[in-house]
Structure formats: C-alpha cells, structure tokens
Design a protein around this motif. Structure first.
Motif, PDB file in Angstrom:
ATOM      1  N   THR A  64       0.845  -1.186   0.000  1.00  0.00           N
ATOM      2  CA  THR A  64       0.000   0.000   0.000  1.00  0.00           C
ATOM      3  C   THR A  64       0.884   1.241   0.000  1.00  0.00           C
ATOM      4  OG1 THR A  64      -0.056   0.230   2.410  1.00  0.00           O
ATOM      5  CG2 THR A  64      -1.684  -1.270   1.403  1.00  0.00           C
ATOM      6  N   PRO A  65       0.337   2.405  -0.335  1.00  0.00           N
ATOM      7  CA  PRO A  65       1.146   3.623  -0.292  1.00  0.00           C
ATOM      8  C   PRO A  65       1.788   3.867   1.071  1.00  0.00           C
ATOM      9  CG  PRO A  65      -0.860   4.026  -1.522  1.00  0.00           C
ATOM     10  CD  PRO A  65      -0.996   2.646  -0.937  1.00  0.00           C
ATOM     11  N   LEU A  66       1.089   3.536   2.142  1.00  0.00           N
ATOM     12  CA  LEU A  66       1.664   3.736   3.472  1.00  0.00           C
ATOM     13  C   LEU A  66       2.873   2.832   3.706  1.00  0.00           C
ATOM     14  CD1 LEU A  66      -1.516   4.071   5.735  1.00  0.00           C
ATOM     15  CD2 LEU A  66       0.057   5.882   5.016  1.00  0.00           C
ATOM     16  N   VAL A  80       5.023   1.928   1.473  1.00  0.00           N
ATOM     17  CA  VAL A  80       6.162   2.336   0.651  1.00  0.00           C
ATOM     18  C   VAL A  80       7.181   3.124   1.473  1.00  0.00           C
ATOM     19  CG1 VAL A  80       6.876   3.811  -1.268  1.00  0.00           C
ATOM     20  CG2 VAL A  80       4.932   2.263  -1.539  1.00  0.00           C
ATOM     21  N   THR A  81       6.701   4.020   2.313  1.00  0.00           N
ATOM     22  CA  THR A  81       7.611   4.807   3.145  1.00  0.00           C
ATOM     23  C   THR A  81       8.423   3.908   4.066  1.00  0.00           C
ATOM     24  OG1 THR A  81       6.157   6.726   3.100  1.00  0.00           O
ATOM     25  CG2 THR A  81       7.766   6.625   4.886  1.00  0.00           C
ATOM     26  N   ALA A  82       7.764   2.934   4.690  1.00  0.00           N
ATOM     27  CA  ALA A  82       8.473   1.992   5.563  1.00  0.00           C
ATOM     28  C   ALA A  82       9.482   1.177   4.773  1.00  0.00           C
ATOM     29  CB  ALA A  82       7.472   1.081   6.270  1.00  0.00           C
ATOM     30  N   ASN A  83       9.114   0.777   3.554  1.00  0.00           N
ATOM     31  CA  ASN A  83      10.040   0.023   2.716  1.00  0.00           C
ATOM     32  C   ASN A  83      11.294   0.839   2.413  1.00  0.00           C
ATOM     33  OD1 ASN A  83       8.243  -2.096   2.606  1.00  0.00           O
ATOM     34  ND2 ASN A  83       7.478  -1.622   0.563  1.00  0.00           N
ATOM     35  N   LEU A  84      11.098   2.094   2.058  1.00  0.00           N
ATOM     36  CA  LEU A  84      12.242   2.947   1.733  1.00  0.00           C
ATOM     37  C   LEU A  84      13.144   3.158   2.945  1.00  0.00           C
ATOM     38  CD1 LEU A  84      10.502   5.586  -0.562  1.00  0.00           C
ATOM     39  CD2 LEU A  84      12.119   3.806  -1.253  1.00  0.00           C
ATOM     40  N   GLN A  85      12.550   3.283   4.115  1.00  0.00           N
ATOM     41  CA  GLN A  85      13.345   3.431   5.331  1.00  0.00           C
ATOM     42  C   GLN A  85      14.145   2.162   5.614  1.00  0.00           C
ATOM     43  OE1 GLN A  85      10.285   4.463   8.155  1.00  0.00           O
ATOM     44  NE2 GLN A  85      10.451   6.663   7.737  1.00  0.00           N
ATOM     45  N   PHE A 105       8.131  -7.406  -5.711  1.00  0.00           N
ATOM     46  CA  PHE A 105       9.243  -6.878  -6.491  1.00  0.00           C
ATOM     47  C   PHE A 105       8.785  -5.986  -7.635  1.00  0.00           C
ATOM     48  CE2 PHE A 105      12.246  -9.763  -4.550  1.00  0.00           C
ATOM     49  CZ  PHE A 105      13.484  -9.215  -4.808  1.00  0.00           C
ATOM     50  N   VAL A 106       7.906  -6.505  -8.488  1.00  0.00           N
ATOM     51  CA  VAL A 106       7.686  -5.875  -9.797  1.00  0.00           C
ATOM     52  C   VAL A 106       6.238  -5.472 -10.043  1.00  0.00           C
ATOM     53  CG1 VAL A 106       9.683  -6.977 -10.862  1.00  0.00           C
ATOM     54  CG2 VAL A 106       7.476  -8.152 -10.909  1.00  0.00           C
ATOM     55  N   GLY A 107       5.410  -5.458  -9.015  1.00  0.00           N
ATOM     56  CA  GLY A 107       4.060  -4.939  -9.138  1.00  0.00           C
ATOM     57  C   GLY A 107       4.018  -3.451  -8.844  1.00  0.00           C
ATOM     58  N   PRO A 108       2.830  -2.839  -8.935  1.00  0.00           N
ATOM     59  CA  PRO A 108       2.695  -1.422  -8.580  1.00  0.00           C
ATOM     60  C   PRO A 108       3.099  -1.186  -7.134  1.00  0.00           C
ATOM     61  CG  PRO A 108       0.547  -2.464  -8.874  1.00  0.00           C
ATOM     62  CD  PRO A 108       1.552  -3.436  -9.369  1.00  0.00           C
ATOM     63  N   LEU A 109       3.881  -0.151  -6.904  1.00  0.00           N
ATOM     64  CA  LEU A 109       4.462   0.176  -5.603  1.00  0.00           C
ATOM     65  C   LEU A 109       5.436  -0.897  -5.118  1.00  0.00           C
ATOM     66  CD1 LEU A 109       1.354   1.608  -3.695  1.00  0.00           C
ATOM     67  CD2 LEU A 109       3.030   2.829  -5.097  1.00  0.00           C
ATOM     68  N   GLY A 110       5.850  -1.764  -6.042  1.00  0.00           N
ATOM     69  CA  GLY A 110       6.825  -2.791  -5.697  1.00  0.00           C
ATOM     70  C   GLY A 110       8.194  -2.204  -5.414  1.00  0.00           C
ATOM     71  N   LEU A 111       9.065  -3.027  -4.868  1.00  0.00           N
ATOM     72  CA  LEU A 111      10.357  -2.527  -4.420  1.00  0.00           C
ATOM     73  C   LEU A 111      11.167  -1.886  -5.534  1.00  0.00           C
ATOM     74  CD1 LEU A 111      11.413  -5.323  -1.940  1.00  0.00           C
ATOM     75  CD2 LEU A 111      10.933  -2.939  -1.404  1.00  0.00           C
TER      76      LEU A 111
END
Length: 219
Positions: free
Chosen positions: A17-19, A21-26, A206-212
């Motif tokens: 989810t969009p929320l 994504v921020t945690a993933n980037l951190q 990995f390769v879906g929308p908002l994927g890594l």
C-alpha cells in the motif's frame, strides 16, 4: 540502462500500500547504511544491478545477517545453492578472476574443489563426498553472503534474459523455488498464476505497482 529495464512494472497485481512504501524505503536505507559497501562490491563484480541485490536482501531477511531458516543470512541462501551457484557461473565461463579472488579470501582451497567439479553437486574427496564446499560460518558473513547470492542471481538473470529483456519475474520465482524450477508463463501474470502462493507474493512485492524496484530505483 539496467536501471531503466529493471524499473519496468511487470504486472498490475500489487502487494504494498502507499503507506507501506515509506516503511520500505526506510528499511532499504537502513540496509544500504549497514551493508552498502558489500552490496556495491557484489554488484560491481557480478554485474547484477545494485537495486536487485538490495531488494532481495530486504525481502529475504529484512537485513538480518543472522537470519537462519534453513537458508542463511542476508540473502537466505543455503550451502548447496551457494556451492552450486559458484559452480554454475564457472561452468558458463562467467566466473571472473576478480570474483575468484574475492571468493578465495573466504574459502581458500575449498573454492578449488568447486572449480574441479564436472557437474552440480559432484561428490569429491575435497568436499568430503558431500558435493558442498561452502560452510555455514561463511554464509553468516555479510560480505560473503551477499557475494554468493549475487553470483547465483547472475546465473538466473543470464538464463532468463531474452533479446536483452530481463524476465525478472522468472528470476524471482526461481530464486524462491530453487534453480530447477522452470516457470513457463509468457508474462508475469502467467508466472504468478502458475506459482505457489508465497512465490506469487514475492513477484508482486518486487515488480508490481508500488513494488520494491518501482520505488527504490530512482533513475
């Protein structure tokens, strides 16, 4: 060029989810802060793009170098896969002198044993008739773990690249399901449909929308 290719969304089936994504980037930033030098070295030696290596580390172990679920360490690779990954790159003539130098620092003469093998997992006196030359302690070393994981990924990428296009969905599926798994889908959605649930989620992450790869690759 590699970054442009790997950033391409391969399916519209997403996981994050969009929320999130921020945690993933951190989390990815934390992994880069701790292990960036080893990731960059492995990328340089193997020509596997850095974001792919980093994404695998995040998905596989969340950056825990002591993760041990049977598979070990940052890239969750086991003794057999690590040994066979080195063998396969050597057999294909892709294991470079620089890669060998890096591996010798950890393995010494046990690397020579892999280079002597005529087939995957060949049992020889130098590997105590096990077919395996990589040790658990080596896989718990972050530098070595990342390197052998990247070497294995290089084999999968080479085998799953057609007409200059990397089928990263198939690379992901095979990394998750082991080398002999052969997805036959013509596109990522077909590979997702034919894969076990865990593998299907792996591909979406990995390769879906908002994927890594869509979020961590910036150029």
């Amino acid at each position: 060029m590699a970054n442009v290719i790997i950033r391409r969304r391969m399916t519209e089936q997403g996981f994050y989810t969009p929320l999130q994504v921020t945690a993933n980037l951190q989390a990815v930033a934390s992994i880069r802060a701790r292990f960036g030098a080893f990731i960059d070295q492995a990328a340089r030696l193997t020509n596997v793009p850095e974001p792919i290596i980093t994404a695998f580390i995040y998905i596989e172990s969340a950056g825990n170098p002591n993760a041990n679920t049977g598979a070990i360490g940052l890239m969750q690779i086991d003794h057999i896969t690590a040994s066979e990954g080195i063998f396969l790159e050597h057999r294909k003539g892709r294991l470079t002198a620089d890669e060998k130098t890096a591996l010798y620092r950890f393995m010494g003469s046990r690397l020579d044993c892999i280079l002597k093998q005529k087939g995957r997992g060949q049992k020889l006196p130098c590997n105590n008739q096990t077919g395996v030359s990589v040790t658990r302690s080596e896989l718990l070393n972050p530098e070595f773990n990342i390197l052998v994981g990247a070497i294995y990924l290089a084999t999968l990428i080479q085998e799953e690249t057609v007409d200059g296009i990397m089928r990263l969905d198939k690379v992901i599926a095979r990394y998750n399901r082991k080398y002999d798994f052969r997805p036959v889908g013509k596109n990522a959605d077909e590979v997702i449909a034919e894969s076990p649930a865990v593998t299907a989620l792996y591909i979406k992450k990995f390769v879906g929308p908002l994927g890594l790869l869509e979020t961590i690759v910036t150029v």
